[in-house]
Motif scaffolding. Structure first.
Motif, PDB file in Angstrom:
ATOM      1  N   ASN A 299       0.838  -1.185   0.000  1.00 40.40           N
ATOM      2  CA  ASN A 299       0.000   0.000   0.000  1.00 40.40           C
ATOM      3  C   ASN A 299       0.887   1.254   0.000  1.00 40.40           C
ATOM      4  OD1 ASN A 299      -2.221   1.773   0.359  1.00 40.40           O
ATOM      5  ND2 ASN A 299      -1.999   1.612   2.568  1.00 40.40           N
ATOM      6  N   GLY A 300       1.964   1.207  -0.804  1.00 41.51           N
ATOM      7  CA  GLY A 300       2.866   2.361  -0.858  1.00 41.51           C
ATOM      8  C   GLY A 300       2.134   3.650  -1.192  1.00 41.51           C
ATOM      9  N   ILE A 301       1.214   3.592  -2.151  1.00 46.11           N
ATOM     10  CA  ILE A 301       0.515   4.821  -2.559  1.00 46.11           C
ATOM     11  C   ILE A 301      -0.343   5.380  -1.430  1.00 46.11           C
ATOM     12  CG2 ILE A 301       0.535   4.511  -5.074  1.00 46.11           C
ATOM     13  CD1 ILE A 301      -2.277   3.264  -4.824  1.00 46.11           C
ATOM     14  N   GLY A 302      -0.913   4.490  -0.627  1.00 44.43           N
ATOM     15  CA  GLY A 302      -1.730   4.951   0.506  1.00 44.43           C
ATOM     16  C   GLY A 302      -0.853   5.644   1.545  1.00 44.43           C
ATOM     17  N   ILE A 303       0.274   5.014   1.857  1.00 44.70           N
ATOM     18  CA  ILE A 303       1.202   5.558   2.854  1.00 44.70           C
ATOM     19  C   ILE A 303       1.766   6.901   2.394  1.00 44.70           C
ATOM     20  CG2 ILE A 303       3.529   5.147   3.794  1.00 44.70           C
ATOM     21  CD1 ILE A 303       1.104   3.716   5.193  1.00 44.70           C
ATOM     22  N   ALA A 304       2.194   6.955   1.133  1.00 47.03           N
ATOM     23  CA  ALA A 304       2.781   8.195   0.609  1.00 47.03           C
ATOM     24  C   ALA A 304       1.755   9.325   0.645  1.00 47.03           C
ATOM     25  CB  ALA A 304       3.285   7.970  -0.810  1.00 47.03           C
ATOM     26  N   ALA A 305       0.495   8.996   0.363  1.00 49.38           N
ATOM     27  CA  ALA A 305      -0.559  10.016   0.379  1.00 49.38           C
ATOM     28  C   ALA A 305      -0.806  10.512   1.804  1.00 49.38           C
ATOM     29  CB  ALA A 305      -1.851   9.453  -0.219  1.00 49.38           C
ATOM     30  N   ILE A 306      -0.892   9.590   2.760  1.00 48.50           N
ATOM     31  CA  ILE A 306      -1.150   9.978   4.155  1.00 48.50           C
ATOM     32  C   ILE A 306      -0.013  10.862   4.680  1.00 48.50           C
ATOM     33  CG2 ILE A 306      -1.382   9.110   6.523  1.00 48.50           C
ATOM     34  CD1 ILE A 306      -2.693   6.566   5.211  1.00 48.50           C
ATOM     35  N   LEU A 307       1.221  10.450   4.399  1.00 48.20           N
ATOM     36  CA  LEU A 307       2.376  11.245   4.844  1.00 48.20           C
ATOM     37  C   LEU A 307       2.322  12.643   4.248  1.00 48.20           C
ATOM     38  CD1 LEU A 307       5.187   8.558   4.509  1.00 48.20           C
ATOM     39  CD2 LEU A 307       4.608   9.762   6.626  1.00 48.20           C
ATOM     40  N   ASP A 308       1.904  12.733   2.998  1.00 47.52           N
ATOM     41  CA  ASP A 308       1.908  14.043   2.350  1.00 47.52           C
ATOM     42  C   ASP A 308       0.738  14.919   2.794  1.00 47.52           C
ATOM     43  OD1 ASP A 308       3.732  15.432   0.622  1.00 47.52           O
ATOM     44  OD2 ASP A 308       2.041  15.700  -0.743  1.00 47.52           O
ATOM     45  N   ILE A 309      -0.355  14.292   3.184  1.00 46.53           N
ATOM     46  CA  ILE A 309      -1.451  15.076   3.780  1.00 46.53           C
ATOM     47  C   ILE A 309      -0.960  15.661   5.108  1.00 46.53           C
ATOM     48  CG2 ILE A 309      -3.748  14.923   4.838  1.00 46.53           C
ATOM     49  CD1 ILE A 309      -4.421  12.771   2.685  1.00 46.53           C
ATOM     50  N   ALA A 310      -0.260  14.818   5.879  1.00 49.46           N
ATOM     51  CA  ALA A 310       0.295  15.283   7.158  1.00 49.46           C
ATOM     52  C   ALA A 310       1.286  16.420   6.930  1.00 49.46           C
ATOM     53  CB  ALA A 310       0.963  14.121   7.890  1.00 49.46           C
ATOM     54  N   ARG A 311       2.131  16.267   5.925  1.00 50.16           N
ATOM     55  CA  ARG A 311       3.117  17.310   5.602  1.00 50.16           C
ATOM     56  C   ARG A 311       2.410  18.620   5.218  1.00 50.16           C
ATOM     57  NH1 ARG A 311       4.771  20.020   1.644  1.00 50.16           N
ATOM     58  NH2 ARG A 311       3.271  18.998   0.265  1.00 50.16           N
ATOM     59  N   THR A 312       1.384  18.490   4.385  1.00 44.81           N
ATOM     60  CA  THR A 312       0.663  19.666   3.888  1.00 44.81           C
ATOM     61  C   THR A 312       0.034  20.461   5.029  1.00 44.81           C
ATOM     62  OG1 THR A 312       0.205  18.509   1.819  1.00 44.81           O
ATOM     63  CG2 THR A 312      -1.203  20.387   2.342  1.00 44.81           C
TER      64      THR A 312
ATOM     65  N   LEU B 225       4.521   1.270 -11.541  1.00 42.92           N
ATOM     66  CA  LEU B 225       3.056   1.309 -11.682  1.00 42.92           C
ATOM     67  C   LEU B 225       2.442   2.604 -11.154  1.00 42.92           C
ATOM     68  CD1 LEU B 225       2.228  -2.284 -10.339  1.00 42.92           C
ATOM     69  CD2 LEU B 225       2.202  -1.563 -12.729  1.00 42.92           C
ATOM     70  N   VAL B 226       3.249   3.391 -10.445  1.00 38.95           N
ATOM     71  CA  VAL B 226       2.681   4.563  -9.761  1.00 38.95           C
ATOM     72  C   VAL B 226       2.534   5.754 -10.718  1.00 38.95           C
ATOM     73  CG1 VAL B 226       2.987   6.196  -7.843  1.00 38.95           C
ATOM     74  CG2 VAL B 226       3.704   3.812  -7.580  1.00 38.95           C
ATOM     75  N   ASN B 227       1.369   6.335 -10.717  1.00 37.64           N
ATOM     76  CA  ASN B 227       1.065   7.504 -11.538  1.00 37.64           C
ATOM     77  C   ASN B 227       1.147   8.754 -10.650  1.00 37.64           C
ATOM     78  OD1 ASN B 227      -0.615   9.682 -12.534  1.00 37.64           O
ATOM     79  ND2 ASN B 227      -1.417   8.253 -14.080  1.00 37.64           N
ATOM     80  N   GLU B 228       2.072   9.634 -10.980  1.00 37.60           N
ATOM     81  CA  GLU B 228       2.346  10.791 -10.123  1.00 37.60           C
ATOM     82  C   GLU B 228       1.118  11.703  -9.968  1.00 37.60           C
ATOM     83  OE1 GLU B 228       5.791  13.080 -11.208  1.00 37.60           O
ATOM     84  OE2 GLU B 228       5.712  14.237  -9.349  1.00 37.60           O
ATOM     85  N   GLU B 229       0.425  11.952 -11.063  1.00 34.41           N
ATOM     86  CA  GLU B 229      -0.750  12.833 -11.014  1.00 34.41           C
ATOM     87  C   GLU B 229      -1.844  12.231 -10.126  1.00 34.41           C
ATOM     88  OE1 GLU B 229      -1.475  16.046 -11.769  1.00 34.41           O
ATOM     89  OE2 GLU B 229       0.682  15.883 -12.108  1.00 34.41           O
ATOM     90  N   HIS B 230      -2.073  10.926 -10.293  1.00 31.82           N
ATOM     91  CA  HIS B 230      -3.103  10.254  -9.499  1.00 31.82           C
ATOM     92  C   HIS B 230      -2.778  10.320  -8.011  1.00 31.82           C
ATOM     93  CE1 HIS B 230      -4.714   7.685 -13.086  1.00 31.82           C
ATOM     94  NE2 HIS B 230      -4.928   8.971 -13.213  1.00 31.82           N
ATOM     95  N   LEU B 231      -1.487  10.144  -7.714  1.00 31.94           N
ATOM     96  CA  LEU B 231      -1.066  10.182  -6.316  1.00 31.94           C
ATOM     97  C   LEU B 231      -1.305  11.582  -5.734  1.00 31.94           C
ATOM     98  CD1 LEU B 231       0.194   8.738  -3.932  1.00 31.94           C
ATOM     99  CD2 LEU B 231       2.451   9.112  -4.912  1.00 31.94           C
ATOM    100  N   LYS B 232      -0.982  12.584  -6.516  1.00 33.74           N
ATOM    101  CA  LYS B 232      -1.217  13.964  -6.089  1.00 33.74           C
ATOM    102  C   LYS B 232      -2.717  14.211  -5.869  1.00 33.74           C
ATOM    103  CE  LYS B 232       2.163  17.183  -7.794  1.00 33.74           C
ATOM    104  NZ  LYS B 232       2.500  18.179  -8.810  1.00 33.74           N
ATOM    105  N   ASN B 233      -3.528  13.673  -6.745  1.00 35.45           N
ATOM    106  CA  ASN B 233      -4.980  13.842  -6.596  1.00 35.45           C
ATOM    107  C   ASN B 233      -5.480  13.214  -5.291  1.00 35.45           C
ATOM    108  OD1 ASN B 233      -5.065  15.187  -8.983  1.00 35.45           O
ATOM    109  ND2 ASN B 233      -5.857  13.457 -10.193  1.00 35.45           N
ATOM    110  N   THR B 234      -4.875  12.083  -4.932  1.00 33.16           N
ATOM    111  CA  THR B 234      -5.258  11.452  -3.660  1.00 33.16           C
ATOM    112  C   THR B 234      -4.961  12.408  -2.507  1.00 33.16           C
ATOM    113  OG1 THR B 234      -4.498   9.365  -4.609  1.00 33.16           O
ATOM    114  CG2 THR B 234      -5.052   9.364  -2.264  1.00 33.16           C
ATOM    115  N   VAL B 235      -3.765  12.982  -2.533  1.00 37.06           N
ATOM    116  CA  VAL B 235      -3.368  13.885  -1.449  1.00 37.06           C
ATOM    117  C   VAL B 235      -4.289  15.107  -1.420  1.00 37.06           C
ATOM    118  CG1 VAL B 235      -1.492  15.257  -0.475  1.00 37.06           C
ATOM    119  CG2 VAL B 235      -0.968  13.128  -1.672  1.00 37.06           C
TER     120      VAL B 235
END
Ligand SMILES: [Zn+2]
Length: 489
Positions: A285-298, A430-440
């Protein structure tokens, strides 16, 4: 007297005006915060680069392994570096399964591409005739009856193309349970993704060790075996494996953004940090973790102070049976804190949200739509298509089972990322940068609104209400199968 009347009159007339003005400014401020979140993520998101770093420098994140511990420390340090003062390890000790070695011979010839499935026995050495059980559904086993007994069952993980229309697939662990019920001595599961892709994951419906060895082979090898069997050839398989199932130590990582007002209420945003060991688990769940960390950062970058505490949680042990989230729920219950969890939002293998899933809390849907409209005012491409169906098999389940309201994403990722689920192909490419940003962006805005609601119209359910809720959501049977149903008949 007159003067007093005047004052009262003034108060009566000006109070609504004051409330109206303050309400309008509140709304405006809220909208400003959403705009700020959006802008911060668009210009400074670290989600993609963090995930690249985590996957390339740490590798897999199996619970209880050195890699797993390294991942725990990596996220702990990131929270700290973002300015979180309250970051904690929640350590727990549980029994966890890990593979050691596996060997498969077909008619005395070694097959190179093979993996053991989770919760296979600690040691096994079986050699038997192979029998084709097609899709491995109950009807398939039924049609063979006693023939399965004493043999090694060969089943397809999905539904074969030439099958009758409308068949409903079941989980690999359920196919394994059927193989055991029909007396098989082992099970070989054929993966459905071509190109030598191998899949792992548990083969146990309960999370306890199973009695027979379960392995996965490639689509190509599997189709080959099926053809030989169809031609009447006899095939024998020899499966040897050793695995570990022992007590391990692991740590959830919890970072808190303290509340400005409702200091007793907590909103949890969580996802599992652990992965299987065949790949770096970039999607799961790398994409989930990266998104959560970046929400926290934001939030920290913008110096935001929410109305309720927001707790960012990295769960370990999810893949071996939601171990970390179960431990956290237990801890909160012991501390008498479970009732203070107003909401749990989970991100697992999901992203690029077009909406959010109210997971059976129908009373929340109008609010979900309202929050979505605010997100749309920031970015009109956001669809605001919300859902309302509760599901199982990720960390939100541990909270939902205790009556805590949960929310998930209505994800919109490309289909191809899911083909590598639990396989040796789940990597960063497999990771799409734009999609990941949209999650955040979208999850970050949604979570902010949730944490700042004046009142949350849905509440924690008690023991009996939770039972009714789960029945209503059609989850009883599945929970019974997994030995998770605690309400009796
Ligand atoms: Zn997952």
């Amino acid at each position: 007297m007159k003067n007093k009347q005047k004052t009262i009159k003034l108060l009566i007339f000006s109070l609504p005006l004051f409330l109206l003005v303050s309400c309008v400014t509140d709304q405006k401020e809220e909208q400003n915060v959403l705009n700020a979140i959006n802008k911060e993520v668009q210009s400074n998101s670290k989600a993609y680069t963090n995930l690249e770093k985590m996957t390339s420098e740490i590798g897999h994140r199996l619970t209880g392994s050195d890699n797993g511990a390294e991942a725990e420390e990596y996220t702990y340090e990131l929270f700290k570096s973002y300015g979180y003062e309250d970051v904690q390890y929640h350590e727990f000790e549980v029994e966890a399964w890990a593979r050691d070695s596996v060997r498969l011979e077909i008619n005395k010839q070694e097959v190179e591409e093979v993996v053991s499935l989770g919760h296979s026995p600690v040691s096994a050495d079986v050699e038997h005739q192979v029998i084709d059980v097609n899709n491995g559904l109950r009807a398939d086993f039924d049609s063979l009856k006693n023939e399965v007994k004493g043999k090694i069952a060969l089943v397809y993980i999905g539904i074969l193309e030439d099958s009758p229309e409308g068949l409903k697939n079941i989980h690999r662990s359920e196919k394994t349970a059927l193989a055991i019920e029909y007396g098989a001595e082992g099970i070989i599961i054929i993966n459905q993704v071509p190109g030598g892709v191998l899949l792992t994951g548990t083969a146990s419906v309960t999370g306890s060790l199973i009695d027979i060895p379960a392995i996965c082979i490639s689509y190509e090898k599997g189709m080959d075996l099926k053809k030989q069997l169809k031609n009447g050839e006899e095939i024998s398989a020899h499966i040897q494996m050793s695995n570990k199932s022992e007590m391990i130590k692991s740590r959830n990582v919890i970072a808190t953004l303290p509340a400005k007002e409702k200091t007793n209420e907590n909103i949890i945003l969580g996802g599992h940090l652990d992965s299987w060991d065949l790949s770096t688990g970039a999607i799961d769940n790398g994409i989930g973790i990266a998104a959560i960390l970046d929400i926290a950062r934001t939030y920290k970058a913008l110096d935001l102070q929410p109305k309720r505490n927001i707790k960012f949680v990295m769960f370990m042990g999810e893949e071996q049976g939601l171990l970390g989230s179960k431990e956290m729920v237990k801890m909160l219950a012991d501390q008498g804190e479970l009732g203070n969890v107003s909401y749990m939002m989970n991100i697992d293998m999901s992203g690029n949200p077009k909406g959010f899933n109210a997971a059976g809390r129908t009373e929340m849907l109008p609010l979900f739509d309202e929050i979505g409209a605010k997100i749309q005012a920031v970015d009109s491409s956001y669809e605001n298509t919300n859902a309302n169906k509760a599901g199982l098999h990720s960390d939100h389940q541990s909270f939902m089972m205790e009556g805590v309201p949960v929310v998930g994403l209505v994800g919109n990722l490309e289909r191809k990322v899911y083909s590598y689920y639990h396989s040796n192909g789940d990597d960063f490419s497999l990771v799409n940068e734009e999609h990941l940003k949209n999650t955040v962006r979208f999850a970050g805005m949604f979570l902010w609104e949730l944490a700042n609601l004046e009142e949350i119209p849905t509440k924690k359910l008690d023991f009996e209400q939770t039972k009714d809720f789960l029945i209503e959501q059609g989850l009883k049977e599945e929970l019974e199968l997994g030995n998770e149903w605690k309400w009796g008949e």
